[in-house]
Design a protein around this motif. Sequence first.
Motif, PDB file in Angstrom:
ATOM      1  N   LYS A  43       0.897  -1.203   0.026  1.00  0.00           N
ATOM      2  CA  LYS A  43       0.028   0.019   0.096  1.00  0.00           C
ATOM      3  C   LYS A  43       0.976   1.429  -0.021  1.00  0.00           C
ATOM      4  O   LYS A  43       0.757   2.303  -0.797  1.00  0.00           O
ATOM      5  CB  LYS A  43      -0.873   0.009   1.337  1.00  0.00           C
ATOM      6  N   SER A  84      -2.213   9.809   9.900  1.00  0.00           N
ATOM      7  CA  SER A  84      -2.739   9.196  10.521  1.00  0.00           C
ATOM      8  C   SER A  84      -1.928   9.366  11.978  1.00  0.00           C
ATOM      9  O   SER A  84      -0.787   9.574  12.005  1.00  0.00           O
ATOM     10  CB  SER A  84      -2.862   7.600  10.469  1.00  0.00           C
ATOM     11  N   ARG A 128       1.944   3.259  17.918  1.00  0.00           N
ATOM     12  CA  ARG A 128       3.237   2.336  17.847  1.00  0.00           C
ATOM     13  C   ARG A 128       4.397   3.061  17.843  1.00  0.00           C
ATOM     14  O   ARG A 128       4.435   4.390  17.500  1.00  0.00           O
ATOM     15  CB  ARG A 128       2.957   1.335  16.527  1.00  0.00           C
ATOM     16  N   ARG A 134       9.227   3.280  13.234  1.00  0.00           N
ATOM     17  CA  ARG A 134      10.239   2.603  12.789  1.00  0.00           C
ATOM     18  C   ARG A 134      11.700   3.320  12.452  1.00  0.00           C
ATOM     19  O   ARG A 134      11.397   4.648  12.464  1.00  0.00           O
ATOM     20  CB  ARG A 134       9.899   1.859  11.460  1.00  0.00           C
ATOM     21  N   TYR A 165       3.745   9.554  10.434  1.00  0.00           N
ATOM     22  CA  TYR A 165       2.660   9.192  11.124  1.00  0.00           C
ATOM     23  C   TYR A 165       2.803  10.390  12.448  1.00  0.00           C
ATOM     24  O   TYR A 165       3.913  11.026  12.521  1.00  0.00           O
ATOM     25  CB  TYR A 165       2.720   8.065  12.248  1.00  0.00           C
ATOM     26  N   GLU A 220     -11.979   7.945  11.924  1.00  0.00           N
ATOM     27  CA  GLU A 220     -12.232   6.550  12.159  1.00  0.00           C
ATOM     28  C   GLU A 220     -10.889   6.106  12.965  1.00  0.00           C
ATOM     29  O   GLU A 220     -10.013   6.838  12.782  1.00  0.00           O
ATOM     30  CB  GLU A 220     -12.123   5.684  10.903  1.00  0.00           C
ATOM     31  N   PHE A 262      -4.874  -2.222  15.993  1.00  0.00           N
ATOM     32  CA  PHE A 262      -3.914  -3.105  14.880  1.00  0.00           C
ATOM     33  C   PHE A 262      -2.764  -3.650  15.677  1.00  0.00           C
ATOM     34  O   PHE A 262      -1.753  -2.741  16.083  1.00  0.00           O
ATOM     35  CB  PHE A 262      -3.604  -2.643  13.898  1.00  0.00           C
ATOM     36  N   TYR A 287      -4.464   3.276  15.846  1.00  0.00           N
ATOM     37  CA  TYR A 287      -4.300   3.926  14.668  1.00  0.00           C
ATOM     38  C   TYR A 287      -5.532   4.756  14.268  1.00  0.00           C
ATOM     39  O   TYR A 287      -6.650   4.256  14.424  1.00  0.00           O
ATOM     40  CB  TYR A 287      -3.906   2.984  13.335  1.00  0.00           C
ATOM     41  N   GLY A 288      -5.382   6.104  14.089  1.00  0.00           N
ATOM     42  CA  GLY A 288      -6.591   6.627  13.722  1.00  0.00           C
ATOM     43  C   GLY A 288      -6.465   7.941  12.637  1.00  0.00           C
ATOM     44  O   GLY A 288      -5.158   8.480  12.430  1.00  0.00           O
ATOM     45  N   THR A 289      -7.503   8.300  12.037  1.00  0.00           N
ATOM     46  CA  THR A 289      -7.448   9.419  10.856  1.00  0.00           C
ATOM     47  C   THR A 289      -8.133  10.779  11.493  1.00  0.00           C
ATOM     48  O   THR A 289      -9.137  10.912  11.934  1.00  0.00           O
ATOM     49  CB  THR A 289      -8.492   9.014   9.748  1.00  0.00           C
ATOM     50  N   GLU A 339      -5.015   5.619   3.795  1.00  0.00           N
ATOM     51  CA  GLU A 339      -4.160   4.277   3.737  1.00  0.00           C
ATOM     52  C   GLU A 339      -4.352   3.757   4.890  1.00  0.00           C
ATOM     53  O   GLU A 339      -3.724   3.964   5.982  1.00  0.00           O
ATOM     54  CB  GLU A 339      -2.704   4.668   3.471  1.00  0.00           C
ATOM     55  N   ILE A 340      -5.552   2.753   5.369  1.00  0.00           N
ATOM     56  CA  ILE A 340      -5.855   2.151   6.702  1.00  0.00           C
ATOM     57  C   ILE A 340      -6.001   0.775   6.682  1.00  0.00           C
ATOM     58  O   ILE A 340      -6.319   0.239   5.460  1.00  0.00           O
ATOM     59  CB  ILE A 340      -6.844   3.069   7.121  1.00  0.00           C
ATOM     60  N   GLU A 341      -6.233   0.299   7.695  1.00  0.00           N
ATOM     61  CA  GLU A 341      -6.760  -1.202   7.790  1.00  0.00           C
ATOM     62  C   GLU A 341      -8.216  -1.466   7.685  1.00  0.00           C
ATOM     63  O   GLU A 341      -8.970  -0.360   7.582  1.00  0.00           O
ATOM     64  CB  GLU A 341      -5.999  -1.871   9.003  1.00  0.00           C
ATOM     65  N   GLY A 368     -10.887   0.307  10.277  1.00  0.00           N
ATOM     66  CA  GLY A 368     -11.114   1.570   9.833  1.00  0.00           C
ATOM     67  C   GLY A 368     -11.889   1.834   8.579  1.00  0.00           C
ATOM     68  O   GLY A 368     -12.789   2.771   8.590  1.00  0.00           O
ATOM     69  N   ARG A 389       0.839 -10.058  12.000  1.00  0.00           N
ATOM     70  CA  ARG A 389       0.434  -9.194  10.797  1.00  0.00           C
ATOM     71  C   ARG A 389       0.062 -10.484   9.873  1.00  0.00           C
ATOM     72  O   ARG A 389      -0.997 -10.362   9.283  1.00  0.00           O
ATOM     73  CB  ARG A 389       1.531  -8.687  10.306  1.00  0.00           C
TER      74      ARG A 389
END
Length: 186
Positions: free
Chosen positions: A18, A37, A41, A44, A53, A72, A76, A81-83, A101-103, A106, A148
């Motif tokens: 994605k 978002s 977490r 990285r 993020y 939303e 995860f 995670y949120g928008t 770009e979300i799971e 959401g 995952r």
Amino acid sequence: MTTLGNLTVITGPSGVGKGTIVRKILESHNDVWLSISATTRQPRTGEIEGEHYFFLEKKKFKEIIDKDGFLEWATFSNNFYGTPKKIVKEKINKGINVLLEIELEGARQIRRSFPEAFQIFLAPPNLTELERRIRGRATETEQAIQDRLAIAKNELIAKKEFDAVVINKDIEKAFEEIEGLMKLKN
Ligand code: 5GP
């Protein structure tokens, strides 16, 4: 009156590509804006605050939930995670095309609150290939990889809920397919 921007949702299992496709869309189309978002977490290596993020403490994230500040949000792999709601609505009202770009959870919330959004599911050619890609990214612990992959199996079952399913066998072809589905002009 300004025409409203379109809202497009791209969902698909972690590691499916994605991020790469979204980056290609942004590079080729200056009339598309990607929502950044918020997440609880850990960043990285190489991830930048406000660019990849908004990295928040759980307490702060929950305050935003309480204030109805997310369009939303979902959990995860033990993180939130949120928008952000306000900025997305502002962009749409200004006629800008917005990409999320979300799971899966959401995406389902957006389907309820924003039924006019166009929802695309990006799927891997198969699970073996998905595992190879997640491992190739080398950013996750073994436990996170297993989490995952387990989530991915469930997400794949849901692909039929989507307006379109694109198989990411060849990144260039998948990108062109999504470009076509989004009916982008610029
Ligand atoms: P990652 O930790 O790999 O960056 O993201 C994990 C999953 O969370 C990915 O499937 C990603 O698309 C999704 N995600 C990222 N931001 C959001 C968000 O704002 N809302 C939801 N529901 N999922 C998100």
